[in-house]
Design a protein around this motif. Structure first.
Motif, PDB file in Angstrom:
ATOM      1  N   SER A  55      47.942  23.218  41.401  1.00 41.59           N
ATOM      2  CA  SER A  55      46.506  22.495  42.179  1.00 41.59           C
ATOM      3  C   SER A  55      46.853  21.293  41.321  1.00 41.59           C
ATOM      4  CB  SER A  55      45.198  23.009  41.837  1.00 41.59           C
ATOM      5  OG  SER A  55      45.001  22.825  39.708  1.00 41.59           O
ATOM      6  N   PHE A  56      46.669  20.105  42.230  1.00 41.48           N
ATOM      7  CA  PHE A  56      46.373  18.737  42.422  1.00 41.48           C
ATOM      8  C   PHE A  56      45.926  18.310  40.937  1.00 41.48           C
ATOM      9  CE2 PHE A  56      44.089  14.641  42.780  1.00 41.48           C
ATOM     10  CZ  PHE A  56      45.021  13.472  42.505  1.00 41.48           C
ATOM     11  N   GLU A  57      44.677  18.907  40.919  1.00 38.98           N
ATOM     12  CA  GLU A  57      43.501  17.985  40.319  1.00 38.98           C
ATOM     13  C   GLU A  57      44.036  18.569  38.810  1.00 38.98           C
ATOM     14  OE1 GLU A  57      41.504  22.084  41.278  1.00 38.98           O
ATOM     15  OE2 GLU A  57      42.876  20.271  42.288  1.00 38.98           O
ATOM     16  N   LYS A  58      44.589  19.084  38.923  1.00 36.67           N
ATOM     17  CA  LYS A  58      44.764  19.891  36.353  1.00 36.67           C
ATOM     18  C   LYS A  58      46.024  19.067  36.679  1.00 36.67           C
ATOM     19  CE  LYS A  58      47.704  23.835  37.326  1.00 36.67           C
ATOM     20  NZ  LYS A  58      47.001  25.155  36.556  1.00 36.67           N
ATOM     21  N   VAL A  59      47.204  18.724  37.368  1.00 41.65           N
ATOM     22  CA  VAL A  59      48.310  18.096  37.072  1.00 41.65           C
ATOM     23  C   VAL A  59      47.699  16.485  37.237  1.00 41.65           C
ATOM     24  CG1 VAL A  59      50.215  16.643  38.358  1.00 41.65           C
ATOM     25  CG2 VAL A  59      49.358  19.068  38.820  1.00 41.65           C
ATOM     26  N   PHE A  60      47.158  15.154  37.733  1.00 37.57           N
ATOM     27  CA  PHE A  60      46.110  14.253  37.794  1.00 37.57           C
ATOM     28  C   PHE A  60      45.780  14.150  36.406  1.00 37.57           C
ATOM     29  CE2 PHE A  60      43.356  10.963  39.495  1.00 37.57           C
ATOM     30  CZ  PHE A  60      43.738  10.136  39.460  1.00 37.57           C
ATOM     31  N   LEU A  61      44.968  15.143  36.027  1.00 36.57           N
ATOM     32  CA  LEU A  61      44.175  14.940  35.081  1.00 36.57           C
ATOM     33  C   LEU A  61      44.525  14.986  33.920  1.00 36.57           C
ATOM     34  CD1 LEU A  61      41.273  13.933  33.756  1.00 36.57           C
ATOM     35  CD2 LEU A  61      41.104  16.698  34.369  1.00 36.57           C
ATOM     36  N   ALA A  62      46.042  15.864  33.234  1.00 40.04           N
ATOM     37  CA  ALA A  62      47.533  15.490  32.216  1.00 40.04           C
ATOM     38  C   ALA A  62      48.148  14.331  33.260  1.00 40.04           C
ATOM     39  CB  ALA A  62      48.056  17.280  32.840  1.00 40.04           C
ATOM     40  N   PHE A  63      48.307  13.721  33.639  1.00 40.56           N
ATOM     41  CA  PHE A  63      49.162  12.933  34.413  1.00 40.56           C
ATOM     42  C   PHE A  63      48.145  11.499  33.576  1.00 40.56           C
ATOM     43  CE2 PHE A  63      52.884  14.534  36.745  1.00 40.56           C
ATOM     44  CZ  PHE A  63      53.225  15.584  35.528  1.00 40.56           C
ATOM     45  N   ALA A  64      46.646  11.080  33.838  1.00 39.22           N
ATOM     46  CA  ALA A  64      46.444  10.350  33.710  1.00 39.22           C
ATOM     47  C   ALA A  64      46.545   9.339  32.053  1.00 39.22           C
ATOM     48  CB  ALA A  64      44.775  10.699  33.118  1.00 39.22           C
ATOM     49  N   PRO A  65      46.692   8.619  32.618  1.00 39.04           N
ATOM     50  CA  PRO A  65      47.032   7.125  31.340  1.00 39.04           C
ATOM     51  C   PRO A  65      46.368   7.297  30.487  1.00 39.04           C
ATOM     52  CG  PRO A  65      46.894   5.954  33.438  1.00 39.04           C
ATOM     53  CD  PRO A  65      46.323   7.454  33.148  1.00 39.04           C
ATOM     54  N   GLY A  66      45.300   7.198  29.113  1.00 36.93           N
ATOM     55  CA  GLY A  66      45.148   7.489  28.076  1.00 36.93           C
ATOM     56  C   GLY A  66      43.867   8.466  27.908  1.00 36.93           C
ATOM     57  N   GLY A  67      43.451   8.184  26.578  1.00 35.17           N
ATOM     58  CA  GLY A  67      42.620   9.127  26.324  1.00 35.17           C
ATOM     59  C   GLY A  67      42.441  10.161  26.029  1.00 35.17           C
ATOM     60  N   MET A  68      43.637  10.443  25.106  1.00 31.76           N
ATOM     61  CA  MET A  68      43.944  11.993  25.390  1.00 31.76           C
ATOM     62  C   MET A  68      42.471  13.235  24.757  1.00 31.76           C
ATOM     63  SD  MET A  68      46.237  14.564  22.814  1.00 31.76           S
ATOM     64  CE  MET A  68      44.850  14.074  21.518  1.00 31.76           C
ATOM     65  N   GLU A  69      41.608  12.522  24.126  1.00 31.89           N
ATOM     66  CA  GLU A  69      40.011  14.286  24.076  1.00 31.89           C
ATOM     67  C   GLU A  69      39.734  13.098  24.706  1.00 31.89           C
ATOM     68  OE1 GLU A  69      41.467  10.816  21.690  1.00 31.89           O
ATOM     69  OE2 GLU A  69      41.062  11.440  19.940  1.00 31.89           O
ATOM     70  N   ALA A  70      39.372  12.309  25.605  1.00 27.39           N
ATOM     71  CA  ALA A  70      38.443  11.951  26.728  1.00 27.39           C
ATOM     72  C   ALA A  70      39.186  13.112  28.257  1.00 27.39           C
ATOM     73  CB  ALA A  70      38.129  10.712  26.986  1.00 27.39           C
ATOM     74  N   MET A  71      40.440  12.939  27.986  1.00 26.52           N
ATOM     75  CA  MET A  71      40.825  13.503  28.975  1.00 26.52           C
ATOM     76  C   MET A  71      40.562  15.323  28.613  1.00 26.52           C
ATOM     77  SD  MET A  71      41.930  11.422  30.950  1.00 26.52           S
ATOM     78  CE  MET A  71      40.436  10.579  30.443  1.00 26.52           C
ATOM     79  N   LEU A  72      40.129  15.673  27.967  1.00 24.95           N
ATOM     80  CA  LEU A  72      40.625  17.083  27.222  1.00 24.95           C
ATOM     81  C   LEU A  72      39.155  17.856  27.664  1.00 24.95           C
ATOM     82  CD1 LEU A  72      42.482  17.708  23.815  1.00 24.95           C
ATOM     83  CD2 LEU A  72      42.884  17.780  26.599  1.00 24.95           C
ATOM     84  N   LEU A  73      37.994  16.267  27.681  1.00 24.61           N
ATOM     85  CA  LEU A  73      36.655  16.628  27.325  1.00 24.61           C
ATOM     86  C   LEU A  73      36.604  16.899  29.048  1.00 24.61           C
ATOM     87  CD1 LEU A  73      34.567  17.578  26.471  1.00 24.61           C
ATOM     88  CD2 LEU A  73      33.696  15.448  25.738  1.00 24.61           C
ATOM     89  N   ILE A  74      37.079  15.739  29.917  1.00 26.80           N
ATOM     90  CA  ILE A  74      36.563  16.141  30.912  1.00 26.80           C
ATOM     91  C   ILE A  74      37.213  17.098  31.994  1.00 26.80           C
ATOM     92  CG2 ILE A  74      37.343  14.992  33.729  1.00 26.80           C
ATOM     93  CD1 ILE A  74      37.641  11.738  31.854  1.00 26.80           C
ATOM     94  N   SER A  75      38.569  17.929  31.746  1.00 24.39           N
ATOM     95  CA  SER A  75      38.080  18.945  32.139  1.00 24.39           C
ATOM     96  C   SER A  75      37.717  20.517  31.768  1.00 24.39           C
ATOM     97  CB  SER A  75      40.079  19.436  31.130  1.00 24.39           C
ATOM     98  OG  SER A  75      40.478  19.866  30.533  1.00 24.39           O
ATOM     99  N   ILE A  76      37.300  20.108  30.858  1.00 21.32           N
ATOM    100  CA  ILE A  76      36.460  21.099  30.503  1.00 21.32           C
ATOM    101  C   ILE A  76      35.166  21.237  31.767  1.00 21.32           C
ATOM    102  CG2 ILE A  76      34.288  21.867  28.147  1.00 21.32           C
ATOM    103  CD1 ILE A  76      37.490  23.410  28.319  1.00 21.32           C
ATOM    104  N   LEU A  77      34.492  19.929  30.808  1.00 24.14           N
ATOM    105  CA  LEU A  77      33.152  19.714  32.157  1.00 24.14           C
ATOM    106  C   LEU A  77      33.304  19.738  33.011  1.00 24.14           C
ATOM    107  CD1 LEU A  77      31.911  16.592  30.256  1.00 24.14           C
ATOM    108  CD2 LEU A  77      30.836  19.167  29.673  1.00 24.14           C
ATOM    109  N   LEU A  78      34.786  19.118  34.008  1.00 22.77           N
ATOM    110  CA  LEU A  78      34.788  20.244  34.953  1.00 22.77           C
ATOM    111  C   LEU A  78      36.073  20.997  35.815  1.00 22.77           C
ATOM    112  CD1 LEU A  78      36.021  16.172  36.585  1.00 22.77           C
ATOM    113  CD2 LEU A  78      33.892  17.548  36.463  1.00 22.77           C
ATOM    114  N   ASP A  79      35.619  21.824  34.670  1.00 22.92           N
ATOM    115  CA  ASP A  79      36.084  23.360  34.794  1.00 22.92           C
ATOM    116  C   ASP A  79      37.330  23.001  35.565  1.00 22.92           C
ATOM    117  OD1 ASP A  79      36.035  25.922  34.387  1.00 22.92           O
ATOM    118  OD2 ASP A  79      35.554  26.628  36.577  1.00 22.92           O
ATOM    119  N   ILE A  80      38.856  22.413  34.725  1.00 25.60           N
ATOM    120  CA  ILE A  80      40.248  22.280  35.301  1.00 25.60           C
ATOM    121  C   ILE A  80      41.141  22.192  34.432  1.00 25.60           C
ATOM    122  CG2 ILE A  80      41.250  20.269  36.161  1.00 25.60           C
ATOM    123  CD1 ILE A  80      39.419  19.082  37.130  1.00 25.60           C
ATOM    124  N   ASP A  81      41.663  23.503  34.498  1.00 23.44           N
ATOM    125  CA  ASP A  81      42.498  24.501  33.432  1.00 23.44           C
ATOM    126  C   ASP A  81      43.027  23.725  31.768  1.00 23.44           C
ATOM    127  OD1 ASP A  81      44.729  25.412  32.145  1.00 23.44           O
ATOM    128  OD2 ASP A  81      45.721  25.518  34.050  1.00 23.44           O
TER     129      ASP A  81
END
Length: 368
Positions: A297-323
């Protein structure tokens, strides 16, 4: 803490809470994280007396406890069948290396050729995330810090504020969720929750001692993920405990970013926006190609590749329910890769450390 500091802390949390309530009322994505951040940065830009003390920081113990709880929340969203997709991770990791190299190179050539920045400034401005190691390496080389820090912090702010909108509008990820239990829970569930949190705290503390990036959060996350994915101890935090954790993290990020001086930010804003656009475009192209090639799925790859803020990216993945495990593994790999290889790569690309004294480094240390 002194009485004045306690009042300041409560006031800043009130501002963050108001931002979270506003974003949630407007049904904006990742509102519990982005809302507090935007509210605190806005309050800072309006020069509210509450944020006049540039040296104020959240107590370290409070931040550590919050990281453990957030890590536990993230891990509790991991299902026992997540291992099925792990076979493709080595290939996506290689794609991540290419994306990191592409972002760094593209920003470097823009800042060096178009903006006439020094090679040091252009290189460190292009590093995607890992703000601590970026600042440390830049200071060691005596690079001017103002431009580097502004570009990096603006990118972090925009990622948290804009990325949820991009993801929710490009793909259908469903409604924003809070992966937690309800407000009440049985006694047995409470005992299991306490036991799980103690385990997460132990692993978070161990990761911190081992100097793992964001050790409290990542240690607690992987402990929680292991407990839930194996079925040894499945649990979820109640809403009354999970929601304040999100708000606290968003507020802390906003406080961190709000320390930028307007006199420094204004002349750099245009360049920072272009750098953000370049970084996001490279990550987007890389995510599209990886998603197509590996059929994930594109959305989880895009979020995994997003350039910065590791903690914030992890939390966004949880809030948007993305792997969250896929995102966490790749974000952690990017961070650790930068941590391990950037000193060597920096010396190879930029040459020996300059004997020039750092300019503006002391003032910028507070931003780290």
């Amino acid at each position: 803490m002194r009485g004045k500091d306690i009042l300041t802390l409560l006031g800043i949390l009130a501002v963050g809470g108001a931002g979270a309530v506003t974003f949630e009322a407007l049904s904006l994505p990742a509102g519990f994280l982005a809302g507090p951040m935007v509210a605190v940065v806005l309050a800072k830009s309006l020069s509210l007396p509450l944020l006049a003390d540039q040296s104020f920081e959240f107590p370290k113990q409070l931040v550590s406890i919050n990281y453990i709880l957030i890590g536990a929340v993230m891990g509790s969203a991991v299902s026992p069948d997540f291992w099925q997709g792990a076979a493709l991770w080595p290939l996506s990791m290689l794609a991540l290396v290419a994306v990191v190299g592409g972002i760094t190179s593209a920003v470097y050539f823009y800042a060096y050729k178009r903006c006439r920045w020094s090679r040091d400034e252009a290189f460190f401005a292009g590093l995607p995330g890992a703000l601590g190691i970026t600042a440390a390496l830049a200071q060691e080389r005596g690079a001017p810090m103002d431009r580097i820090m502004v570009v990096q912090l603006v990118r972090l702010f925009l990622l948290i504020a804009v990325l949820p909108f991009i993801i929710t509008n490009v793909v259908d990820v469903g409604d924003t969720v809070v992966p937690a239990a309800g407000y009440a829970m049985p006694v047995m569930g409470a005992v299991e929750l306490v036991a799980a949190l103690l385990i997460c705290a132990v692993f978070g503390y161990a990761a911190q001692k081992l100097k793992a990036p964001a050790g409290m959060l990542t240690g607690a996350f992987f402990a929680s993920a292991a407990l839930n994915s194996t079925g040894l101890l499945e649990f979820a935090l109640p809403l009354w405990l999970a929601t304040p954790c999100y708000i606290l993290m968003g507020t802390n990020v906003g406080l961190y970013i709000g320390k930028m001086e307007r006199s420094t930010l204004k002349p750099m804003l245009g360049t920072s926006l272009v750098v953000f656009a370049i970084s996001l475009s490279v990550a987007l192209i890389g995510a599209l190609m990886t998603s197509w090639a590996l059929d994930v799925s594109f959305e989880k790859v895009f979020l995994a590749f997003a350039p910065g803020g590791m903690e914030a990216m992890l939390l966004i993945s949880i809030l948007l329910d993305i792997d969250p495990v896929f995102v966490a593994t790749h974000q952690l790999a990017r961070f650790m890769g930068l941590l391990a290889f950037m000193p060597v790569v920096t010396k190879y690309i930029l040459g020996p450390v300059s004997l020039q004294k750092p300019t503006g480094a002391k003032r910028q240390t507070d931003l780290q």
